[in-house]
Design a protein around this motif. Sequence first.
Motif, PDB file in Angstrom:
ATOM      1  N   HIS A  82      37.845  44.505  40.215  1.00 52.52           N
ATOM      2  CA  HIS A  82      38.700  44.983  39.139  1.00 52.52           C
ATOM      3  C   HIS A  82      38.005  46.112  38.393  1.00 52.52           C
ATOM      4  CE1 HIS A  82      40.108  40.926  39.933  1.00 52.52           C
ATOM      5  NE2 HIS A  82      41.276  41.275  39.410  1.00 52.52           N
ATOM      6  N   CYS A  83      38.790  46.995  37.803  1.00 53.42           N
ATOM      7  CA  CYS A  83      38.251  48.060  36.962  1.00 53.42           C
ATOM      8  C   CYS A  83      37.577  47.433  35.739  1.00 53.42           C
ATOM      9  CB  CYS A  83      39.376  49.000  36.520  1.00 53.42           C
ATOM     10  SG  CYS A  83      38.869  50.111  35.203  1.00 53.42           S
ATOM     11  N   ARG A  84      36.409  47.909  35.415  1.00 49.40           N
ATOM     12  CA  ARG A  84      35.633  47.371  34.308  1.00 49.40           C
ATOM     13  C   ARG A  84      36.372  47.526  32.980  1.00 49.40           C
ATOM     14  NH1 ARG A  84      30.254  46.100  32.545  1.00 49.40           N
ATOM     15  NH2 ARG A  84      29.660  45.158  34.462  1.00 49.40           N
ATOM     16  N   LEU A  85      37.234  48.545  32.879  1.00 47.83           N
ATOM     17  CA  LEU A  85      37.849  48.855  31.588  1.00 47.83           C
ATOM     18  C   LEU A  85      39.256  48.270  31.464  1.00 47.83           C
ATOM     19  CD1 LEU A  85      36.680  50.407  29.184  1.00 47.83           C
ATOM     20  CD2 LEU A  85      37.975  52.407  29.940  1.00 47.83           C
ATOM     21  N   CYS A  86      40.146  48.666  32.367  1.00 50.66           N
ATOM     22  CA  CYS A  86      41.535  48.199  32.242  1.00 50.66           C
ATOM     23  C   CYS A  86      41.774  46.914  33.035  1.00 50.66           C
ATOM     24  CB  CYS A  86      42.517  49.295  32.689  1.00 50.66           C
ATOM     25  SG  CYS A  86      42.377  49.657  34.450  1.00 50.66           S
ATOM     26  N   GLU A  87      40.791  46.509  33.831  1.00 48.01           N
ATOM     27  CA  GLU A  87      40.799  45.249  34.589  1.00 48.01           C
ATOM     28  C   GLU A  87      41.922  45.178  35.615  1.00 48.01           C
ATOM     29  OE1 GLU A  87      40.533  42.202  31.536  1.00 48.01           O
ATOM     30  OE2 GLU A  87      38.358  42.183  31.791  1.00 48.01           O
ATOM     31  N   LYS A  88      42.467  46.337  36.020  1.00 50.21           N
ATOM     32  CA  LYS A  88      43.439  46.343  37.113  1.00 50.21           C
ATOM     33  C   LYS A  88      42.692  46.192  38.435  1.00 50.21           C
ATOM     34  CE  LYS A  88      46.970  49.082  34.814  1.00 50.21           C
ATOM     35  NZ  LYS A  88      47.211  50.455  34.380  1.00 50.21           N
ATOM     36  N   GLU A  89      43.347  45.508  39.364  1.00 47.15           N
ATOM     37  CA  GLU A  89      42.697  45.228  40.643  1.00 47.15           C
ATOM     38  C   GLU A  89      42.620  46.492  41.506  1.00 47.15           C
ATOM     39  OE1 GLU A  89      42.874  41.718  44.027  1.00 47.15           O
ATOM     40  OE2 GLU A  89      44.312  41.785  42.381  1.00 47.15           O
ATOM     41  N   PHE A  90      41.530  46.651  42.212  1.00 49.85           N
ATOM     42  CA  PHE A  90      41.389  47.794  43.109  1.00 49.85           C
ATOM     43  C   PHE A  90      42.185  47.554  44.382  1.00 49.85           C
ATOM     44  CE2 PHE A  90      37.212  48.237  40.834  1.00 49.85           C
ATOM     45  CZ  PHE A  90      37.581  49.369  40.129  1.00 49.85           C
ATOM     46  N   SER A  91      42.715  48.633  44.934  1.00 50.66           N
ATOM     47  CA  SER A  91      43.469  48.534  46.186  1.00 50.66           C
ATOM     48  C   SER A  91      43.294  49.855  46.919  1.00 50.66           C
ATOM     49  CB  SER A  91      44.955  48.270  45.886  1.00 50.66           C
ATOM     50  OG  SER A  91      45.466  49.386  45.171  1.00 50.66           O
ATOM     51  N   ILE A  92      44.080  50.019  47.970  1.00 54.46           N
ATOM     52  CA  ILE A  92      43.977  51.284  48.702  1.00 54.46           C
ATOM     53  C   ILE A  92      44.437  52.440  47.825  1.00 54.46           C
ATOM     54  CG2 ILE A  92      44.791  52.556  50.750  1.00 54.46           C
ATOM     55  CD1 ILE A  92      45.059  49.804  52.114  1.00 54.46           C
ATOM     56  N   SER A  93      45.440  52.179  46.999  1.00 54.49           N
ATOM     57  CA  SER A  93      45.948  53.250  46.130  1.00 54.49           C
ATOM     58  C   SER A  93      45.125  53.360  44.844  1.00 54.49           C
ATOM     59  CB  SER A  93      47.420  53.001  45.799  1.00 54.49           C
ATOM     60  OG  SER A  93      47.557  51.734  45.192  1.00 54.49           O
ATOM     61  N   ARG A  94      44.512  52.257  44.404  1.00 52.01           N
ATOM     62  CA  ARG A  94      43.652  52.345  43.213  1.00 52.01           C
ATOM     63  C   ARG A  94      42.199  52.185  43.645  1.00 52.01           C
ATOM     64  NH1 ARG A  94      45.753  48.671  40.176  1.00 52.01           N
ATOM     65  NH2 ARG A  94      47.183  50.031  39.062  1.00 52.01           N
ATOM     66  N   ARG A  95      41.553  53.312  43.819  1.00 52.47           N
ATOM     67  CA  ARG A  95      40.216  53.304  44.416  1.00 52.47           C
ATOM     68  C   ARG A  95      39.127  53.151  43.368  1.00 52.47           C
ATOM     69  NH1 ARG A  95      40.375  55.489  49.844  1.00 52.47           N
ATOM     70  NH2 ARG A  95      38.126  55.497  49.635  1.00 52.47           N
ATOM     71  N   ARG A  96      37.955  52.724  43.882  1.00 50.65           N
ATOM     72  CA  ARG A  96      36.800  52.515  42.977  1.00 50.65           C
ATOM     73  C   ARG A  96      36.090  53.847  42.699  1.00 50.65           C
ATOM     74  NH1 ARG A  96      36.891  48.381  46.690  1.00 50.65           N
ATOM     75  NH2 ARG A  96      36.527  46.266  45.895  1.00 50.65           N
ATOM     76  N   HIS A  97      35.673  54.006  41.465  1.00 51.41           N
ATOM     77  CA  HIS A  97      34.862  55.166  41.092  1.00 51.41           C
ATOM     78  C   HIS A  97      33.670  54.718  40.247  1.00 51.41           C
ATOM     79  CE1 HIS A  97      37.820  58.052  42.560  1.00 51.41           C
ATOM     80  NE2 HIS A  97      38.744  57.257  42.049  1.00 51.41           N
ATOM     81  N   HIS A  98      32.515  55.224  40.601  1.00 51.18           N
ATOM     82  CA  HIS A  98      31.323  54.914  39.812  1.00 51.18           C
ATOM     83  C   HIS A  98      31.221  55.866  38.617  1.00 51.18           C
ATOM     84  CE1 HIS A  98      29.347  52.518  43.103  1.00 51.18           C
ATOM     85  NE2 HIS A  98      28.905  51.896  42.026  1.00 51.18           N
ATOM     86  N   CYS A  99      30.937  55.292  37.459  1.00 52.74           N
ATOM     87  CA  CYS A  99      30.546  56.117  36.322  1.00 52.74           C
ATOM     88  C   CYS A  99      29.084  56.492  36.521  1.00 52.74           C
ATOM     89  CB  CYS A  99      30.723  55.345  35.014  1.00 52.74           C
ATOM     90  SG  CYS A  99      29.879  56.126  33.620  1.00 52.74           S
ATOM     91  N   ARG A 100      28.794  57.794  36.512  1.00 56.40           N
ATOM     92  CA  ARG A 100      27.413  58.249  36.772  1.00 56.40           C
ATOM     93  C   ARG A 100      26.495  57.951  35.599  1.00 56.40           C
ATOM     94  NH1 ARG A 100      29.930  58.548  41.061  1.00 56.40           N
ATOM     95  NH2 ARG A 100      29.340  60.012  42.705  1.00 56.40           N
ATOM     96  N   HIS A 101      27.059  57.530  34.487  1.00 55.55           N
ATOM     97  CA  HIS A 101      26.211  57.254  33.328  1.00 55.55           C
ATOM     98  C   HIS A 101      25.851  55.784  33.217  1.00 55.55           C
ATOM     99  CE1 HIS A 101      25.241  56.955  28.916  1.00 55.55           C
ATOM    100  NE2 HIS A 101      24.421  57.891  29.332  1.00 55.55           N
ATOM    101  N   CYS A 102      26.844  54.880  33.243  1.00 57.59           N
ATOM    102  CA  CYS A 102      26.528  53.457  33.097  1.00 57.59           C
ATOM    103  C   CYS A 102      26.439  52.764  34.450  1.00 57.59           C
ATOM    104  CB  CYS A 102      27.538  52.752  32.195  1.00 57.59           C
ATOM    105  SG  CYS A 102      29.214  52.699  32.847  1.00 57.59           S
ATOM    106  N   GLY A 103      26.946  53.390  35.500  1.00 58.58           N
ATOM    107  CA  GLY A 103      26.815  52.823  36.842  1.00 58.58           C
ATOM    108  C   GLY A 103      27.861  51.768  37.170  1.00 58.58           C
ATOM    109  N   ASN A 104      28.767  51.478  36.249  1.00 56.80           N
ATOM    110  CA  ASN A 104      29.808  50.501  36.528  1.00 56.80           C
ATOM    111  C   ASN A 104      30.969  51.148  37.269  1.00 56.80           C
ATOM    112  OD1 ASN A 104      28.711  48.077  35.342  1.00 56.80           O
ATOM    113  ND2 ASN A 104      28.974  49.097  33.355  1.00 56.80           N
TER     114      ASN A 104
END
Length: 143
Positions: A82-104
């Motif tokens: 899940h996204c650390r902030l909005c807590e929506k589940e990741f899927s093929i359409s909602r991809r994961r992205h790393h924050c280069r500052h906090c690493g989450n």
Amino acid sequence: MKDRESLAQFQRQIAELQKKEDEYEVLKGAHIQLISTVENQERTLEELGAHLSESKLKMADLRDVSKSLRDAQWAPDKEASHCRLCEKEFSISRRRHHCRHCGNIFCHSCSDNTMPLPSSARPVRVCDTCHTQLLQRYSNSEN
Ligand code: ZN
Ligand code: ZN
């Protein structure tokens, strides 16, 4: 007359010897002082050496700590569902992205910012939280 003369010479020699002996005592004193100075310096050097190897150990410890911190900060992709902030589940359409500052890991819309960081020359992706924090920090440091 001759005896008296040789007696006087003898006494002069004794006085001379006495003077030499005094000089010797002074030299001996100076020598002992030198030895103790050298011993002190050797002890100081030993202590310095001990301190040095101690701080070398501490530095190695610190390096280990910072290395493990760096490794831990970068959240592994697999563990984030899940996204650390909005807590929506990741899927093929909602991809994961790393924050280069906090690493989450965040979704695209929660990390749709780029900021220049000390770690990179070009602006990099940061999450909304870090974006706000960094903006505050940069504007504070400009004042
Ligand atoms: Zn999100
Ligand atoms: Zn962040």
